[in-house]
Design a protein around this motif. Structure first.
Motif, PDB file in Angstrom:
ATOM      1  N   GLY A 179       0.859  -1.216   0.188  1.00 49.50           N
ATOM      2  CA  GLY A 179       0.077  -0.053   0.097  1.00 49.50           C
ATOM      3  C   GLY A 179       0.761   1.266   0.017  1.00 49.50           C
ATOM      4  O   GLY A 179       2.003   0.979  -0.442  1.00 49.50           O
ATOM      5  N   ALA A 180       0.406   2.542   0.486  1.00 51.77           N
ATOM      6  CA  ALA A 180       0.857   3.731   0.671  1.00 51.77           C
ATOM      7  C   ALA A 180       2.013   3.652   1.439  1.00 51.77           C
ATOM      8  O   ALA A 180       3.249   4.214   1.260  1.00 51.77           O
ATOM      9  N   TYR A 181       1.948   2.845   2.575  1.00 51.50           N
ATOM     10  CA  TYR A 181       3.165   2.830   3.556  1.00 51.50           C
ATOM     11  C   TYR A 181       3.570   1.812   4.131  1.00 51.50           C
ATOM     12  O   TYR A 181       4.630   1.630   4.865  1.00 51.50           O
ATOM     13  N   ALA A 182       3.137   0.551   3.696  1.00 47.97           N
ATOM     14  CA  ALA A 182       3.331  -0.813   4.209  1.00 47.97           C
ATOM     15  C   ALA A 182       3.194  -1.790   3.129  1.00 47.97           C
ATOM     16  O   ALA A 182       2.721  -1.441   1.969  1.00 47.97           O
ATOM     17  N   ASP A 183       4.136  -3.035   3.332  1.00 44.74           N
ATOM     18  CA  ASP A 183       4.193  -3.995   2.381  1.00 44.74           C
ATOM     19  C   ASP A 183       2.893  -4.797   2.361  1.00 44.74           C
ATOM     20  O   ASP A 183       1.810  -4.386   3.413  1.00 44.74           O
ATOM     21  N   ALA A 184       2.750  -5.717   1.625  1.00 38.70           N
ATOM     22  CA  ALA A 184       1.560  -6.580   1.695  1.00 38.70           C
ATOM     23  C   ALA A 184       1.236  -7.245   2.699  1.00 38.70           C
ATOM     24  O   ALA A 184       0.111  -7.538   3.317  1.00 38.70           O
ATOM     25  N   ALA A 185       2.109  -7.482   3.731  1.00 37.19           N
ATOM     26  CA  ALA A 185       2.082  -8.093   4.921  1.00 37.19           C
ATOM     27  C   ALA A 185       1.757  -7.029   6.248  1.00 37.19           C
ATOM     28  O   ALA A 185       1.480  -7.407   7.340  1.00 37.19           O
ATOM     29  N   GLY A 186       1.777  -5.858   5.882  1.00 33.55           N
ATOM     30  CA  GLY A 186       1.117  -4.686   6.737  1.00 33.55           C
ATOM     31  C   GLY A 186       2.448  -4.273   7.493  1.00 33.55           C
ATOM     32  O   GLY A 186       2.277  -3.319   8.302  1.00 33.55           O
ATOM     33  N   ARG A 187       3.732  -4.447   7.181  1.00 31.43           N
ATOM     34  CA  ARG A 187       4.933  -3.957   7.709  1.00 31.43           C
ATOM     35  C   ARG A 187       5.267  -2.509   6.976  1.00 31.43           C
ATOM     36  O   ARG A 187       5.205  -2.586   5.780  1.00 31.43           O
ATOM     37  N   ASP A 188       5.533  -1.467   7.857  1.00 27.43           N
ATOM     38  CA  ASP A 188       5.883  -0.378   7.358  1.00 27.43           C
ATOM     39  C   ASP A 188       7.059  -0.651   6.489  1.00 27.43           C
ATOM     40  O   ASP A 188       8.025  -1.320   6.884  1.00 27.43           O
ATOM     41  N   PHE A 189       7.233   0.174   5.268  1.00 20.33           N
ATOM     42  CA  PHE A 189       8.315   0.069   4.472  1.00 20.33           C
ATOM     43  C   PHE A 189       9.517   0.913   5.429  1.00 20.33           C
ATOM     44  O   PHE A 189       9.414   1.910   5.958  1.00 20.33           O
TER      45      PHE A 189
ATOM     46  N   ASP B 291      11.964   2.522   4.281  1.00 21.68           N
ATOM     47  CA  ASP B 291      12.405   3.755   3.750  1.00 21.68           C
ATOM     48  C   ASP B 291      11.537   4.871   3.514  1.00 21.68           C
ATOM     49  O   ASP B 291      11.473   5.830   2.934  1.00 21.68           O
ATOM     50  N   ASN B 292      10.329   4.729   4.564  1.00 25.15           N
ATOM     51  CA  ASN B 292       9.296   5.848   4.528  1.00 25.15           C
ATOM     52  C   ASN B 292       9.827   7.092   4.850  1.00 25.15           C
ATOM     53  O   ASN B 292       9.163   8.054   4.055  1.00 25.15           O
ATOM     54  N   ALA B 293      10.954   7.467   5.416  1.00 24.93           N
ATOM     55  CA  ALA B 293      11.244   8.961   5.514  1.00 24.93           C
ATOM     56  C   ALA B 293      11.913   9.093   4.463  1.00 24.93           C
ATOM     57  O   ALA B 293      11.338  10.235   3.917  1.00 24.93           O
ATOM     58  N   GLU B 294      12.872   8.353   3.723  1.00 26.83           N
ATOM     59  CA  GLU B 294      13.109   8.879   2.293  1.00 26.83           C
ATOM     60  C   GLU B 294      12.166   9.053   1.600  1.00 26.83           C
ATOM     61  O   GLU B 294      12.188   9.772   0.501  1.00 26.83           O
ATOM     62  N   ARG B 295      11.445   8.204   1.097  1.00 25.83           N
ATOM     63  CA  ARG B 295      10.002   8.189   0.454  1.00 25.83           C
ATOM     64  C   ARG B 295       9.410   9.327   0.399  1.00 25.83           C
ATOM     65  O   ARG B 295       9.225  10.181  -0.933  1.00 25.83           O
ATOM     66  N   PHE B 296       9.035   9.630   1.547  1.00 25.11           N
ATOM     67  CA  PHE B 296       8.137  11.163   1.661  1.00 25.11           C
ATOM     68  C   PHE B 296       9.253  12.281   1.747  1.00 25.11           C
ATOM     69  O   PHE B 296       8.520  13.515   1.538  1.00 25.11           O
ATOM     70  N   ALA B 297      10.287  12.250   1.949  1.00 26.71           N
ATOM     71  CA  ALA B 297      11.174  13.261   1.894  1.00 26.71           C
ATOM     72  C   ALA B 297      11.475  13.684   0.420  1.00 26.71           C
ATOM     73  O   ALA B 297      11.447  14.885  -0.225  1.00 26.71           O
ATOM     74  N   ILE B 298      11.386  12.700  -0.576  1.00 29.52           N
ATOM     75  CA  ILE B 298      11.647  12.836  -1.901  1.00 29.52           C
ATOM     76  C   ILE B 298      10.275  13.628  -2.438  1.00 29.52           C
ATOM     77  O   ILE B 298      10.093  14.334  -3.091  1.00 29.52           O
ATOM     78  N   PHE B 299       9.199  12.825  -1.870  1.00 31.76           N
ATOM     79  CA  PHE B 299       7.756  13.559  -2.374  1.00 31.76           C
ATOM     80  C   PHE B 299       7.707  14.940  -2.027  1.00 31.76           C
ATOM     81  O   PHE B 299       7.245  15.786  -2.636  1.00 31.76           O
ATOM     82  N   CYS B 300       8.111  15.297  -0.794  1.00 28.22           N
ATOM     83  CA  CYS B 300       8.172  16.758  -0.258  1.00 28.22           C
ATOM     84  C   CYS B 300       9.146  17.815  -1.056  1.00 28.22           C
ATOM     85  O   CYS B 300       9.019  18.899  -1.590  1.00 28.22           O
ATOM     86  N   ARG B 301      10.100  17.019  -1.392  1.00 31.54           N
ATOM     87  CA  ARG B 301      11.191  18.021  -2.221  1.00 31.54           C
ATOM     88  C   ARG B 301      10.592  18.177  -3.459  1.00 31.54           C
ATOM     89  O   ARG B 301      10.698  18.909  -4.208  1.00 31.54           O
ATOM     90  N   ALA B 302      10.038  17.079  -4.235  1.00 29.36           N
ATOM     91  CA  ALA B 302       9.284  17.188  -5.486  1.00 29.36           C
ATOM     92  C   ALA B 302       8.146  18.225  -5.428  1.00 29.36           C
ATOM     93  O   ALA B 302       7.993  18.916  -6.515  1.00 29.36           O
ATOM     94  N   ILE B 303       7.580  18.172  -4.394  1.00 28.01           N
ATOM     95  CA  ILE B 303       6.429  19.279  -4.293  1.00 28.01           C
ATOM     96  C   ILE B 303       7.180  20.765  -4.430  1.00 28.01           C
ATOM     97  O   ILE B 303       6.475  21.612  -5.224  1.00 28.01           O
ATOM     98  N   VAL B 304       8.143  20.855  -3.627  1.00 32.80           N
ATOM     99  CA  VAL B 304       8.803  22.419  -3.710  1.00 32.80           C
ATOM    100  C   VAL B 304       9.440  22.591  -4.818  1.00 32.80           C
ATOM    101  O   VAL B 304       9.385  23.605  -5.450  1.00 32.80           O
ATOM    102  N   ALA B 305       9.925  21.554  -5.660  1.00 30.98           N
ATOM    103  CA  ALA B 305      10.629  21.664  -6.821  1.00 30.98           C
ATOM    104  C   ALA B 305       9.528  21.930  -7.998  1.00 30.98           C
ATOM    105  O   ALA B 305       9.875  22.720  -8.728  1.00 30.98           O
ATOM    106  N   THR B 306       8.539  21.465  -7.638  1.00 32.17           N
ATOM    107  CA  THR B 306       7.346  22.016  -8.708  1.00 32.17           C
ATOM    108  C   THR B 306       6.821  23.225  -8.564  1.00 32.17           C
ATOM    109  O   THR B 306       6.524  23.922  -9.440  1.00 32.17           O
ATOM    110  N   LEU B 307       6.675  23.871  -7.287  1.00 30.19           N
ATOM    111  CA  LEU B 307       6.422  25.004  -6.802  1.00 30.19           C
ATOM    112  C   LEU B 307       7.394  25.971  -7.728  1.00 30.19           C
ATOM    113  O   LEU B 307       6.935  26.908  -8.249  1.00 30.19           O
ATOM    114  N   ALA B 308       8.820  25.604  -7.528  1.00 30.99           N
ATOM    115  CA  ALA B 308       9.729  26.352  -8.056  1.00 30.99           C
ATOM    116  C   ALA B 308       9.618  26.621  -9.513  1.00 30.99           C
ATOM    117  O   ALA B 308       9.760  27.868 -10.198  1.00 30.99           O
TER     118      ALA B 308
END
Length: 470
Positions: A95-105, A107-124
């Motif tokens: 899913g969005a945050y966890a694997d098929a067994a329900g375990r959190d990924f 690298d969630n910190a890295e995943r959503f840090a990239i998402f946040c940086r992409a948001i701001v890069a798009t704004l720029a």
């Protein structure tokens, strides 16, 4: 005045959902667009979405944290949706945050840090041709975008939405170092929180305005009891904290047109609604007894939702002559307890350990009472669905439940205990025996307006720097 809004979220109905955030992320932008604003929803390009999202085109490409990230534009109904396509982080099973067994990924910190940086890069990048007026961030997964956006030469107004303060995106100091964030951010005045990095704190601390999903929850999270350690910061920022009740999608949740129902109905034809009850009892193997009060629950089986109170109150529920339907997944010991109760009283208790959208609609249309004994509830949606469908809510008086259930259309109790729940259910069932009084409650609830239009106007005021009025 028409505003250009970038609405960033980690979930979006019907593409990916773990909770109410996904519903809000579809309905609120749509309501804002209907009011004349230009809203673009930005979402991680999860692998699970690839077959659902339809045709897209690349509108940008960035190198972020050593990875090549593409921004792909598509459409979803009336909405423009931009996907952050980082295959190494988002193309995976689960899913969005966890694997098929329900375990959190891991690298969630890295995943959503990239998402946040992409948001701001798009704004720029957009600032050069079509700048956004507002960046609306939602929950911890977008929190780092708030301080990152502050580094832009002409940042848009940043609004940060808290949908559930309990989920904070906390990671240790080593993660902070890996994310290559400015060293001065490691401070209690920035993103450091009791020795951890907190994405949520970043959003709260650096946004121009903070919203949450009901006025009562906005008050509650400024207290030590419900503030999850962030109550001091929230009190400090109280002048820019607004509680706005979520709306519901009144097209999807419309008993007059609902394709999931056996019998559609309106407020003026409660006899048609009554035919849904025996159909639901038959579908779930309960005794077909229209005189027995039928209680429904559609919930995550978690401590927050008060499911343990319901389990402990089962003897009282049966003593009152009621039947109970519970639909949902969650803690294994709660699932086991409900399964055992259903096996012991199959004609009185039905437990369905699954997610089932169609059945959820039929429960709202067929049950007499909807039970929501949450210990805390930022907003809640089912109590509003229930009233629209003539199902009387019995709720604990907290958060959005306190704001949306009134004595004219439901029942509420204060103490989070099986006894208080049982007493409130007894009060409701006593009124249920008086058909005229019960029909008045039903009609009162069905006549209420829970659409997004009022709430959207309140968000509009926040976007424009005013004071919300919902």
């Amino acid at each position: 005045m028409s505003l250009r809004v970038l609405f960033a979220t980690s979930e979006l109905v019907p593409l990916i959902k773990t909770g109410g955030l996904a519903d809000v992320s579809a309905a609120l932008p749509d309501a804002l667009a209907r009011r004349g604003h230009r809203v673009t929803v930005m979402l991680p390009g999860y692998g699970a979405l690839l077959d659902q999202r339809g045709p897209t085109r690349e509108i940008g490409r960035f190198s972020l944290m050593g990875e090549s990230v593409s921004i792909r534009a598509g459409r979803l109904g009336r909405l423009d949706v931009w996907y952050v396509d980082a295959p190494g982080r988002f193309h995976r099973d689960g899913g969005a945050y966890a694997d098929a067994a329900g375990r959190d990924f891991g690298d969630n910190a890295e995943r959503f840090a990239i998402f946040c940086r992409a948001i701001v890069a798009t704004l720029a990048a957009s600032a050069r041709s079509a700048p956004f007026d507002v960046l609306h961030l939602n929950d911890w997964q977008t929190g780092l975008a708030a301080p990152l956006a502050r580094q832009l030469p002409n940042p848009p107004r940043v609004v940060f939405g808290i949908h559930n303060l309990a989920y904070q995106g906390r990671f240790d100091r080593q993660v902070f170092e890996r994310l290559e964030l400015p060293g001065q951010w490691w401070s209690p005045d920035a993103v450091e929180f009791h020795g951890d990095l907190s994405f949520l704190k970043a959003g709260i601390g650096f946004a121009d305005a903070i919203t949450t999903v009901s006025p009562s929850y906005a008050r509650e999270i400024k207290t030590a009891l419900h503030g999850e350690g962030l109550d001091g910061l929230l009190r400090q920022r109280a002048n820019v904290l607004f509680g706005i009740v979520n709306g519901i999608d009144t097209c999807i949740w419309n008993p007059a047109t609902d394709a999931h129902l056996v019998h559609r109905f309106t407020c003026g034809d409660l006899s048609a609604r009554a035919r849904n009850k025996p159909a639901l009892q038959h579908e779930l193997g309960l005794a077909v007894d229209t005189g027995a009060p039928l209680l429904g629950m559609i919930t995550r089986l978690a401590y927050q939702k008060g499911i343990d109170l319901v389990i402990e109150a089962l003897p009282r529920i049966l003593e009152l002559g009621a039947q109970l339907i519970v639909l949902g997944r969650g803690d294994h010991h709660h699932e086991a307890a409900l399964a055992a109760a259903a096996a012991q009283s199959p004609d009185r208790i039905a437990f369905l350990a699954r997610l089932d959208e169609g059945l959820a609609h039929r429960i709202e249309a067929g049950a007499d009472v909807f039970v929501m004994p949450s210990r805390y509830e930022p907003c809640g949606l089912n109590q509003m669905y229930s009233q629209r469908y003539g199902c009387i809510p019995v709720v604990r008086r907290t958060g959005g439940l306190a704001d949306t259930v009134t004595p004219s259309s439901g029942f509420a109790f204060d103490d989070p205990s099986p006894r208080a729940l049982g007493e409130c259910l007894a009060d409701a069932i006593a009124v249920f025996r008086d058909r005229d009084a019960w029909h008045t409650l039903m009609r009162n609830g069905m006549a209420r307006d829970f659409s997004w239009q009022h709430s959207a106007s309140a968000y509009e005021a926040v976007y424009q720097g005013g004071v919300a009025h919902a």
